[in-house]
Design an enzyme around this catalytic site. Sequence first.
Site, PDB file in Angstrom:
ATOM      1  N   SER A 450       8.038 -20.899 -74.152  1.00  0.00           N
ATOM      2  CA  SER A 450       9.458 -20.581 -74.283  1.00  0.00           C
ATOM      3  C   SER A 450      10.230 -21.543 -73.396  1.00  0.00           C
ATOM      4  CB  SER A 450       9.721 -19.148 -73.815  1.00  0.00           C
ATOM      5  OG  SER A 450       8.950 -18.266 -74.591  1.00  0.00           O
ATOM      6  N   CYS A 643      11.081 -10.481 -72.918  1.00  0.00           N
ATOM      7  CA  CYS A 643      10.193 -11.635 -73.072  1.00  0.00           C
ATOM      8  C   CYS A 643       8.962 -11.487 -72.187  1.00  0.00           C
ATOM      9  CB  CYS A 643      10.927 -12.924 -72.727  1.00  0.00           C
ATOM     10  SG  CYS A 643       9.857 -14.368 -72.873  1.00  0.00           S
ATOM     11  N   ASP A 688      10.775 -11.945 -77.447  1.00  0.00           N
ATOM     12  CA  ASP A 688      10.052 -13.218 -77.459  1.00  0.00           C
ATOM     13  C   ASP A 688       8.775 -12.916 -76.682  1.00  0.00           C
ATOM     14  OD1 ASP A 688       9.413 -15.924 -77.645  1.00  0.00           O
ATOM     15  OD2 ASP A 688      10.568 -16.472 -75.868  1.00  0.00           O
ATOM     16  N   TRP A 690       4.319 -12.643 -76.343  1.00  0.00           N
ATOM     17  CA  TRP A 690       3.067 -13.288 -76.737  1.00  0.00           C
ATOM     18  C   TRP A 690       1.865 -12.630 -76.088  1.00  0.00           C
ATOM     19  CZ3 TRP A 690       6.833 -15.834 -73.724  1.00  0.00           C
ATOM     20  CH2 TRP A 690       6.504 -16.002 -72.364  1.00  0.00           C
TER      21      TRP A 690
HETATM   22  P1  FAD Z   1      -6.455 -20.818 -73.676  1.00  0.00           P
HETATM   23  O1  FAD Z   1      -7.563 -21.738 -73.414  1.00  0.00           O
HETATM   24  O2  FAD Z   1      -5.794 -20.877 -74.987  1.00  0.00           O
HETATM   25  O3  FAD Z   1      -6.928 -19.329 -73.382  1.00  0.00           O
HETATM   26  C1  FAD Z   1      -6.034 -18.263 -73.581  1.00  0.00           C
HETATM   27  C2  FAD Z   1      -6.771 -16.931 -73.479  1.00  0.00           C
HETATM   28  O4  FAD Z   1      -7.711 -16.802 -74.540  1.00  0.00           O
HETATM   29  C3  FAD Z   1      -7.589 -16.769 -72.219  1.00  0.00           C
HETATM   30  O5  FAD Z   1      -6.819 -16.278 -71.156  1.00  0.00           O
HETATM   31  C4  FAD Z   1      -8.641 -15.792 -72.662  1.00  0.00           C
HETATM   32  O6  FAD Z   1      -8.138 -14.488 -72.608  1.00  0.00           O
HETATM   33  C5  FAD Z   1      -8.878 -16.171 -74.094  1.00  0.00           C
HETATM   34  N1  FAD Z   1     -10.010 -17.106 -74.206  1.00  0.00           N
HETATM   35  C6  FAD Z   1      -9.957 -18.451 -74.392  1.00  0.00           C
HETATM   36  N2  FAD Z   1     -11.201 -18.961 -74.439  1.00  0.00           N
HETATM   37  C7  FAD Z   1     -12.055 -17.933 -74.276  1.00  0.00           C
HETATM   38  C8  FAD Z   1     -13.482 -17.823 -74.273  1.00  0.00           C
HETATM   39  N3  FAD Z   1     -14.271 -18.888 -74.419  1.00  0.00           N
HETATM   40  N4  FAD Z   1     -14.014 -16.595 -74.102  1.00  0.00           N
HETATM   41  C9  FAD Z   1     -13.239 -15.517 -73.968  1.00  0.00           C
HETATM   42  N5  FAD Z   1     -11.887 -15.551 -73.971  1.00  0.00           N
HETATM   43  C10 FAD Z   1     -11.303 -16.743 -74.132  1.00  0.00           C
HETATM   44  N6  FAD Z   1       2.905 -18.993 -71.548  1.00  0.00           N
HETATM   45  C11 FAD Z   1       3.541 -19.296 -70.393  1.00  0.00           C
HETATM   46  O7  FAD Z   1       2.905 -19.433 -69.333  1.00  0.00           O
HETATM   47  N7  FAD Z   1       4.906 -19.477 -70.352  1.00  0.00           N
HETATM   48  C12 FAD Z   1       5.665 -19.355 -71.475  1.00  0.00           C
HETATM   49  O8  FAD Z   1       6.878 -19.537 -71.410  1.00  0.00           O
HETATM   50  C13 FAD Z   1       5.018 -19.042 -72.711  1.00  0.00           C
HETATM   51  N8  FAD Z   1       5.730 -18.898 -73.847  1.00  0.00           N
HETATM   52  C14 FAD Z   1       5.085 -18.605 -75.008  1.00  0.00           C
HETATM   53  C15 FAD Z   1       5.829 -18.464 -76.180  1.00  0.00           C
HETATM   54  C16 FAD Z   1       5.207 -18.189 -77.386  1.00  0.00           C
HETATM   55  C17 FAD Z   1       6.006 -18.047 -78.640  1.00  0.00           C
HETATM   56  C18 FAD Z   1       3.792 -18.030 -77.413  1.00  0.00           C
HETATM   57  C19 FAD Z   1       3.086 -17.727 -78.703  1.00  0.00           C
HETATM   58  C20 FAD Z   1       3.060 -18.157 -76.256  1.00  0.00           C
HETATM   59  C21 FAD Z   1       3.688 -18.449 -75.045  1.00  0.00           C
HETATM   60  N9  FAD Z   1       2.952 -18.596 -73.871  1.00  0.00           N
HETATM   61  C22 FAD Z   1       3.605 -18.876 -72.702  1.00  0.00           C
HETATM   62  C23 FAD Z   1       1.461 -18.547 -73.871  1.00  0.00           C
HETATM   63  C24 FAD Z   1       0.918 -19.977 -74.083  1.00  0.00           C
HETATM   64  O9  FAD Z   1       1.206 -20.429 -75.397  1.00  0.00           O
HETATM   65  C25 FAD Z   1      -0.597 -20.081 -73.908  1.00  0.00           C
HETATM   66  O10 FAD Z   1      -1.220 -19.128 -74.703  1.00  0.00           O
HETATM   67  C26 FAD Z   1      -1.052 -19.899 -72.498  1.00  0.00           C
HETATM   68  O11 FAD Z   1      -0.388 -20.824 -71.662  1.00  0.00           O
HETATM   69  C27 FAD Z   1      -2.565 -20.109 -72.363  1.00  0.00           C
HETATM   70  O12 FAD Z   1      -2.912 -21.375 -72.859  1.00  0.00           O
HETATM   71  P2  FAD Z   1      -4.240 -22.112 -72.427  1.00  0.00           P
HETATM   72  O13 FAD Z   1      -4.525 -23.184 -73.437  1.00  0.00           O
HETATM   73  O14 FAD Z   1      -4.183 -22.522 -71.006  1.00  0.00           O
HETATM   74  O15 FAD Z   1      -5.338 -20.973 -72.533  1.00  0.00           O
END
Ligand code: FAD
Length: 690
Positions: A450, A643, A688, A690
């Site tokens: 966001s 949010c 908003d 997630w």
């Molecule tokens: P990822 O690697 O994608 O992991 C995310 C989660 O998936 C983990 O915490 C875990 O629970 C699970 N996971 C992943 N891999 C494994 C595995 N091997 N085994 C078990 N569980 C697993 N985030 C913010 O910080 N700020 C924002 O403003 C924000 N806005 C968003 C707005 C929208 C519309 C959406 C959809 C999401 C938003 N998010 C926000 C969330 C963001 O998009 C990400 O999902 C978040 O930052 C995590 O990303 P990542 O790639 O670091 O984690």
Amino acid sequence: AEFDTLDIVVLGVILLGTIAYFTKGTLWGITKDPYANAFANANGAKAGRSRNILEKMDETGKNCVIFYGSQTGTAEDYASRLAKEGKSRFGLETMVADLEEYDFDNLDAMPSDKVAMFILATYGEGEPTDNAVEFYEFITGDDVSFSEGSDPALQNLNYVAFGLGNNTYEHYNSMVRNVDKALQKLGANRIGEAGEGDDGAGTMEEDFLAWKDPMWAALAEKMGLEEREAVYEPTFGIVDRENLTVDSPEVYLGEPNKMHLEGTAKGPFNSHNPYIAPIAESRELFSAKDRNCIHMDVDINGSNLSYQTGDHIAIWPTNSGDEVDRFLDIIGLKEKRNNVISIKALEPTAKVPFPTPTTYDAIVRYHLEICAPVSRQFVATLAAFAPSDEVKAEMARLGSDKEYFHSKTGPHFYNIARLLDTVGKGEKWTNIPFSAFIEGLNKLQPRYYSISSSSLVQPKKISITAVIESQAIPGRKDPFRGVATNYLFALKQKQNGDPNPSPFGKTYALNGPRNKFDGIHVPVHVRHSNFKLPSDPAKPVIMVGPGTGVAPFRGFIQERAKQAQNGATVGRTILFFGCRKRSEDFLYESEWEEYKKALGDSLEIVTAFSRESSKKVYVQHRLKERSKEIGELLSQKAYFYVCGDAAHMAREVNTVLAQIIAESRGVSETKGEEIVKNMRAANQYQEDVW
Ligand code: FAD
């Protein structure tokens, strides 16, 4: 024996390629690389392709089309898996189709010996995914009309439906529900139940698996299909390109499309074509030692990108070096990581999901979701390629026994490489055809954030507020780390010249392919959202955004402060913010003081610190305490925004709000809930989450 067909096809491809090479392609009118797949330019790639699904099916001899409406890749993945299974178990001639790429006014002409499957994700507030908007509007439209004009229109259409949703949202699985209803109304015949997967309960994969078996049984009966022993057949052939190296200019080393390869990248920038944006500034927001949250300003000056306050920015991450190494190592490709290969679809409707020629390293680093949870079905598929009979038996058990699988894998946060390593007791898995990974793993997905700035204040600089994903795993030295947030963290470290540029033992190819991201860049695109301030700044706003849920509200408050400076009358602006401790994770604490200078007393930040007293205090408690004022503001048509965490917080806030309304208007709680629903419909209540 399983590989004979593949070998022949690959040999055939090589032979064709050789002829093309020696004739310089003149026989075929090919003048460029005969194996290079499209991705020519991000938007033109689809030009000239027929939008007629029946024609496409006839041309390619298909009797089953699996349409998907996908936002984050899961629905697309399920569609591919159904295609694969239909072919290998039942001999169906399957194809997968992006809903965006076809027209639907001839669905009534689909003969009854064929079947259409719809795998449909619901996005956000009950919306269709971006690629399903046109289809959805067509099929649920009041004046839907078809080419043949029979009555009922879709009496010959056999279909199957599965939806991907999240029960923490108001409109749970509304896409599949509404499409199913529309198809029934048009006289189509559904085979099996319309399945629903629930991401909110964390059971999506199991819901899908539980739905598909009875569906296949019903379909087999309806179409007279005979089940056979499923034998793995690769969808893609891997062709070694020995005449090419990583220095050859036509080799993709992670560039998302041809324009990026050739250094001519230009807009429109979108989900097929990211902008490689300079990072203007980045900094840590927490003062806690064990948790991190970063603020980042992304500069979009050099692009034609634009955004509006409340929109989302997508970050295109790369996998970390240690995970890329682990993956290549366990499947025995570490030595070959920089070999150049082309990938050829072995059947005409399959699409190679990234541009080639490329290298194994580039595929694994930039294009495959190698760190995600492992699907049980994929484990079953890989059993056939186990390094020993004992390991094979264990993989087969994991693949078929739901309870066993979850008890063995659940606590460990395995990704595919870690799982193969553990189950295989360290032995290498050199028998798995690489095609299985292209089919079985998701495409690496951009992550959404966001936007935490106002487009009125900084139209060409997009702010992000992201908490770094990290989780200690019992029995494991290194914690689980999220893909995108740790990549962003490494970029921040580099930008600030931090003495520890590889935090947590992670390394990233931060310079990107061919150093194209050098000087601190990150690939991005912007997605517009409906999460918006009222057009009249005099309207009061109530915002609830604990943790990083505060992100869009920093943008909102920035905007209202600017409007006030510009002389506008700005209404009451209340933010409910929650975190653990004022001294650790109170985001933007000093900035709020700045905005107060412009907004005066109309701005109020109400805080809830959950770990400062023995009794945990959350934003919903603070809301309750302020019932009276909130009730009054709502009667003045205040806008209410939530949010952040969808699973718990947003639900509870919703409930509390209904109670507040019930109390202030002297109506029942049920009535209060109904009023909140109406506020949603009128955009006076916006989420908003997630
Ligand atoms: P990822 O690697 O994608 O992991 C995310 C989660 O998936 C983990 O915490 C875990 O629970 C699970 N996971 C992943 N891999 C494994 C595995 N091997 N085994 C078990 N569980 C697993 N985030 C913010 O910080 N700020 C924002 O403003 C924000 N806005 C968003 C707005 C929208 C519309 C959406 C959809 C999401 C938003 N998010 C926000 C969330 C963001 O998009 C990400 O999902 C978040 O930052 C995590 O990303 P990542 O790639 O670091 O984690």
